[in-house]
Write an enzyme that holds these catalytic residues in place. Structure first.
Site, PDB file in Angstrom:
ATOM      1  N   TYR A   3      40.150  37.427  84.997  1.00 19.46           N
ATOM      2  CA  TYR A   3      38.779  36.926  84.861  1.00 19.46           C
ATOM      3  C   TYR A   3      37.810  37.521  85.881  1.00 19.46           C
ATOM      4  O   TYR A   3      38.186  37.821  87.009  1.00 19.46           O
ATOM      5  CB  TYR A   3      38.773  35.392  85.002  1.00 19.46           C
ATOM      6  N   ASP A   4      36.554  37.650  85.448  1.00 18.66           N
ATOM      7  CA  ASP A   4      35.479  38.079  86.353  1.00 18.66           C
ATOM      8  C   ASP A   4      34.591  36.902  86.746  1.00 18.66           C
ATOM      9  O   ASP A   4      33.995  36.895  87.810  1.00 18.66           O
ATOM     10  CB  ASP A   4      34.601  39.127  85.664  1.00 18.66           C
ATOM     11  N   ASP A   5      34.489  35.930  85.824  1.00 13.83           N
ATOM     12  CA  ASP A   5      33.585  34.798  86.048  1.00 13.83           C
ATOM     13  C   ASP A   5      34.370  33.493  86.054  1.00 13.83           C
ATOM     14  O   ASP A   5      35.220  33.284  85.187  1.00 13.83           O
ATOM     15  CB  ASP A   5      32.527  34.723  84.928  1.00 13.83           C
TER      16      ASP A   5
END
Lengths: 301, 301
Positions: B20-22
């Site tokens: 994940y990035d967010d």
């Protein structure tokens, strides 16, 4: 089965009157509209009395006690006694004293007005909340600690409370989280018709508590048969010889039909002739007429 | 399909973070419990930031604006910017300005606190009601005449209003009887957990109006996807590369799953490990761990 029969002739009126000994009346939309007495309504009540019929006035309004409600009649020129009136506040008090038999050391937490307090007092039931001025304030930070279930509270009773606030809702909710606390509503009318508009009804006081507590109150107003049971307990009548008169199909007429009473629907209130004759009408009414005063008007002509 | 996978090893944490990035966070029950920061929650947020992850804090609390909510974080020793916070009051303001595009000459009638007013103002939306002291009073007899639908009101917006009263409910109901009036709720949480007890939640403000108007509001809080749409519009992220972290299955986890995000459930709040593993769990969570702080604790050991 035959549909609702409209009463228009002298013979039909006479047959109708001979069928019943007791007449239960909804008030607004039957006897009056707002502050306006409906034509020949008073004369019809007098005529029924002269024929020895018993009259019972059934109202969901819980803000006034029976005693206070007689003044509304008097103002419109109709003489009634408090004993002839059966309101949802009184119904709630009777239910607590006679059906539930609330222990004498238990109190009722009231969301509502003086009518409820007076009727509870008349049955010797202790209460808190209601019109207590110390609760007509904002919730304070310390209340979040202070509000805890009160073991002396055996019931939360919700009627129309024109002074509803977050503090009272919180006290009610915290006490309703105790499963033993009885949850009653004087009535659950969604709206309160006044001045030609629909204001929030008594049901809007219990709605937040239903959502938050995941519990359902027993309603002591029309069309709940809990109210009918209280009326039957007090007046001791034969349902088949009693007639419910009203202007709303989903409350008054349902109340009468489910109670095993005869029904007379009048066109001076909420529902229309099309409503009562509709194939999908919420309830099958026995008789209807244009207005209650037709009884007097037809017999005298 | 495989059930929820518990994250307990360094390899699992690393794989999870790489996915994940967010990261979207529910706050109470994830970062803190009441006024108590949870172990290693702050360190985990710092660690995520150091790895270049974007953090978004999603709260249904509408009583505080994003700016005011940063102070809650600061008090617990977590530094966040208002831009990283997405509350249901802000969500409502965004919905009205960007989705509904409420005409500039229309106002919002607010049942709620300053948080809603501040967020509406930040989007240039006019409002009435809210914290207006002139409405913090009993309804007066003349109000039954005076309260009429106001053509300048285009929306009724309900959040948690600690100063709710019959006057404000009446104004809201009369305006909701105009079908064109938009009906929104910041959120419809039935309860507001505080001081270890359940007080009436924001949903108890709209519940009376739902009953009386026979209308349903659009909710701008979790788990409503209207809130997710507002978040996606603002932060422009790829759902598959974003993860919702929360402690409640029926709100936080449902919110994430229905939005197409990954999900991380933590055991420091409302629901339990048995709840998430139950065959009839309300929603299928992807991952779970004992507490958010495990991310830091496991990586550092």
């Amino acid at each position: 089965m035959a549909g609702p029969a409209k009463i228009t002739t002298k013979e039909q009126v006479e047959e109708f009157l001979n069928s019943y000994d007791d007449f239960l009346f909804d008030c607004d939309g039957v006897l009056w509209q707002g502050d306006q007495l409906l034509p020949y309504a008073a004369e019809t009540l007098d005529l029924l009395r002269s024929k020895g019929k018993r009259l019972i006035f059934v109202t969901n309004n819980s803000t006034k006690s029976r005693q206070a409600y007689t003044k509304k009649f008097a103002k419109l020129g109709i003489t009634v006694t408090a004993e002839e009136i059966f309101g949802s506040a009184y119904s709630s008090a009777i239910y607590l004293s006679k059906v539930v038999k609330l222990p004498k050391d238990k109190k009722v937490l009231v969301l509502g007005e003086a009518g409820i307090e007076e009727e509870l007092a008349s049955e010797g039931i202790q209460y808190v909340g209601g019109t207590d001025p110390s609760l007509r304030r904002d919730i304070a930070p310390e209340d979040y600690d202070k509000i805890v279930p009160d073991p002396s509270i055996g019931c939360v009773l919700c009627g129309l409370d024109l002074h509803i606030n977050y503090l009272k809702l919180s006290m009610a909710l915290i006490n309703l989280q105790v499963p033993e606390t009885i949850f009653l509503a004087t009535n659950i009318d969604s709206t309160y018709p006044t001045n030609g508009k629909l204001f929030p009804g008594a049901g809007t006081m219990s709605a937040p508590l239903i959502l938050a507590s995941k519990r359902q109150p027993i309603s002591l107003g029309k069309p709940s048969q809990a109210m009918m049971d209280c009326i039957k307990a007090k007046f001791d009548f034969a349902p088949a010889r009693a007639c419910m008169v009203g202007d709303r199909l989903d409350t008054d007429m349902r109340f009468g039909v489910e109670g095993g009473l005869g029904t007379l629907f009048v066109l001076t209130g909420v529902n229309t002739e099309a409503d009562v004759l509709a194939a999908d009408a919420p309830v099958a009414v026995k008789n209807y007429m244009s207005k209650l005063g037709d009884i007097y008007e037809i017999l005298k002509n």
